[in-house]
Design an enzyme around this catalytic site. Structure first.
Site, PDB file in Angstrom:
ATOM      1  CG  LEU A  26      97.593   9.701 123.079  1.00 23.36           C
ATOM      2  CD1 LEU A  26      97.182   9.251 124.482  1.00 23.36           C
ATOM      3  CD2 LEU A  26      98.869   8.984 122.662  1.00 23.36           C
ATOM      4  CE  LYS A  27      96.048  11.120 113.881  1.00 21.32           C
ATOM      5  NZ  LYS A  27      97.472  11.217 114.209  1.00 21.32           N
ATOM      6  CG  LEU A  28      92.346   8.957 122.979  1.00 22.70           C
ATOM      7  CD1 LEU A  28      91.887   9.600 124.292  1.00 22.70           C
ATOM      8  CD2 LEU A  28      93.179   7.718 123.257  1.00 22.70           C
ATOM      9  N   PRO A  40      82.774   4.828 124.665  1.00 23.24           N
ATOM     10  CG  PRO A  40      80.695   5.837 124.277  1.00 23.24           C
ATOM     11  CD  PRO A  40      81.447   4.549 124.070  1.00 23.24           C
ATOM     12  CG  ASN A  41      83.399   3.539 131.040  1.00 27.89           C
ATOM     13  OD1 ASN A  41      83.258   4.526 131.770  1.00 27.89           O
ATOM     14  ND2 ASN A  41      83.898   2.398 131.471  1.00 27.89           N
ATOM     15  NE  ARG A  62     104.743  17.086 103.101  1.00 34.70           N
ATOM     16  CZ  ARG A  62     104.445  16.905 104.388  1.00 34.70           C
ATOM     17  NH1 ARG A  62     104.130  17.942 105.146  1.00 34.70           N
ATOM     18  NH2 ARG A  62     104.449  15.717 104.934  1.00 34.70           N
ATOM     19  CD  GLN A 110      99.926  14.727 105.656  1.00 36.92           C
ATOM     20  OE1 GLN A 110      98.709  14.676 105.462  1.00 36.92           O
ATOM     21  NE2 GLN A 110     100.458  14.574 106.855  1.00 36.92           N
ATOM     22  NE  ARG A 165     106.308  12.959 106.779  1.00 31.69           N
ATOM     23  CZ  ARG A 165     105.415  12.256 106.098  1.00 31.69           C
ATOM     24  NH1 ARG A 165     105.779  11.159 105.477  1.00 31.69           N
ATOM     25  NH2 ARG A 165     104.172  12.655 106.032  1.00 31.69           N
TER      26      ARG A 165
HETATM   27  O1  C5P Z   1     105.448  14.958 108.453  1.00 29.95           O
HETATM   28  P1  C5P Z   1     104.117  15.637 108.299  1.00 29.95           P
HETATM   29  O2  C5P Z   1     104.208  17.139 108.227  1.00 29.95           O
HETATM   30  O3  C5P Z   1     103.285  15.033 107.198  1.00 29.95           O
HETATM   31  O4  C5P Z   1     103.393  15.304 109.667  1.00 29.95           O
HETATM   32  C1  C5P Z   1     102.045  15.532 109.878  1.00 29.95           C
HETATM   33  C2  C5P Z   1     101.687  15.129 111.263  1.00 29.95           C
HETATM   34  O5  C5P Z   1     100.309  15.355 111.427  1.00 29.95           O
HETATM   35  C3  C5P Z   1     101.947  13.650 111.580  1.00 29.95           C
HETATM   36  O6  C5P Z   1     102.510  13.592 112.887  1.00 29.95           O
HETATM   37  C4  C5P Z   1     100.599  13.010 111.578  1.00 29.95           C
HETATM   38  O7  C5P Z   1     100.429  12.041 112.585  1.00 29.95           O
HETATM   39  C5  C5P Z   1      99.681  14.185 111.884  1.00 29.95           C
HETATM   40  N1  C5P Z   1      98.344  14.003 111.370  1.00 29.95           N
HETATM   41  C6  C5P Z   1      98.054  13.829 110.040  1.00 29.95           C
HETATM   42  N2  C5P Z   1      96.776  13.578 109.667  1.00 29.95           N
HETATM   43  C7  C5P Z   1      95.814  13.494 110.598  1.00 29.95           C
HETATM   44  C8  C5P Z   1      96.084  13.688 111.943  1.00 29.95           C
HETATM   45  C9  C5P Z   1      97.381  13.963 112.284  1.00 29.95           C
HETATM   46  O8  C5P Z   1      98.957  13.916 109.197  1.00 29.95           O
HETATM   47  N3  C5P Z   1      94.579  13.192 110.253  1.00 29.95           N
END
Ligand code: C5P
Length: 223
Positions: free
Chosen positions: A60-62, A66-67, A173, A181, A204
């Site tokens: 969820l990358k919150l 803080p609260n 990759r 990426q 992917r």
């Molecule tokens: O498809 P791929 O292998 O690029 O997916 C990478 C996953 O990692 C994605 O679900 C993406 O949300 C997650 N992720 C990222 N970079 C971040 C945090 C999470 O690529 N900083």
């Protein structure tokens, strides 16, 4: 070897996600559910993956006051299904500390830097990538969270700061196509650097096309 791949289920349908996981579940350590799938399936989806016996990483990358982060972590903990949950280390120490206070059995993972230096500059960060990673990882250490999300290129740097932090690495990759990426590494090279607290997060390259063949190729690349 211990299973160390979390598959990123970046789908817009729970059925598609469950079908994919059912095909490859013996090869993976767990599933990562991101904001897209979670927006669609909510806790119902978490229950399905829990029934398949897999560890659940809720991405969820919150990043909030803080609260509010503390209360959201407590809400996720109350489902009793999630093992890993992400927060942004750039939320700073007070936010991370508040999150950790309500984490209980949930292991919090702090997102660090996965972008290129030019992207850092674009949001006003003047630090080099290396210095920014050190700063954010030190915040994770100070606030006592369980791990970080970082490029596999940063494993050695992070290990020089902590032997304990878990490190989850997206951007795995093998071919030329990096997609969106920027700081990538092949699974074979990741495996040379990884210890038993390091995990690969792969989306992917597994879920597009034939997941069974895709994961087979990835695992065979280290043999
Ligand atoms: O498809 P791929 O292998 O690029 O997916 C990478 C996953 O990692 C994605 O679900 C993406 O949300 C997650 N992720 C990222 N970079 C971040 C945090 C999470 O690529 N900083």
């Amino acid at each position: 070897m211990k299973k160390n791949i979390f598959v990123a289920l970046d789908f817009n349908s729970l059925d598609k996600a469950v079908d994919t996981v059912s095909m490859i579940k013996d090869e993976i350590a767990g599933v990562k559910i991101g904001t897209e799938l979670y927006a669609i399936c909510g806790n119902n989806g978490l229950t399905k993956f829990k029934e398949l016996g897999l560890e659940i990483f809720l991405d969820l990358k919150l990043h909030d006051i803080p609260n509010q982060v503390k209360k959201t972590v407590a809400a996720v903990k109350s489902f009793d299904k999630v093992k890993y949950l992400t927060v942004h280390t750039s939320g700073n120490y007070e936010m991370l500390k508040a999150a950790q206070e309500s984490a209980g059995s949930i292991e919090l993972l702090g997102v660090t830097v996965l972008t290129s230096q030019s992207n850092l500059e674009g949001v006003g960060v003047k630090n080099s990538v290396e210095n920014q990673i050190k700063l954010l990882v030190n915040l994770a250490i100070k606030s006592n969270i369980s791990g970080v999300i970082a490029s596999a290129q940063d494993i050695s740097l992070i290990r020089s700061l902590s032997k304990e932090l878990k490190i989850f690495c997206p951007g795995i990759r093998s071919g030329e196509d990096k997609q969106d990426q920027k700081r990538v590494m092949s699974y074979a090279d990741f495996s040379k650097k990884a210890d038993d607290k390091c995990f690969a997060v792969i989306g992917r390259p597994i879920i597009e096309g034939d997941p069974v063949q895709n994961i087979k190729k990835i695992i065979q690349s280290i043999k």
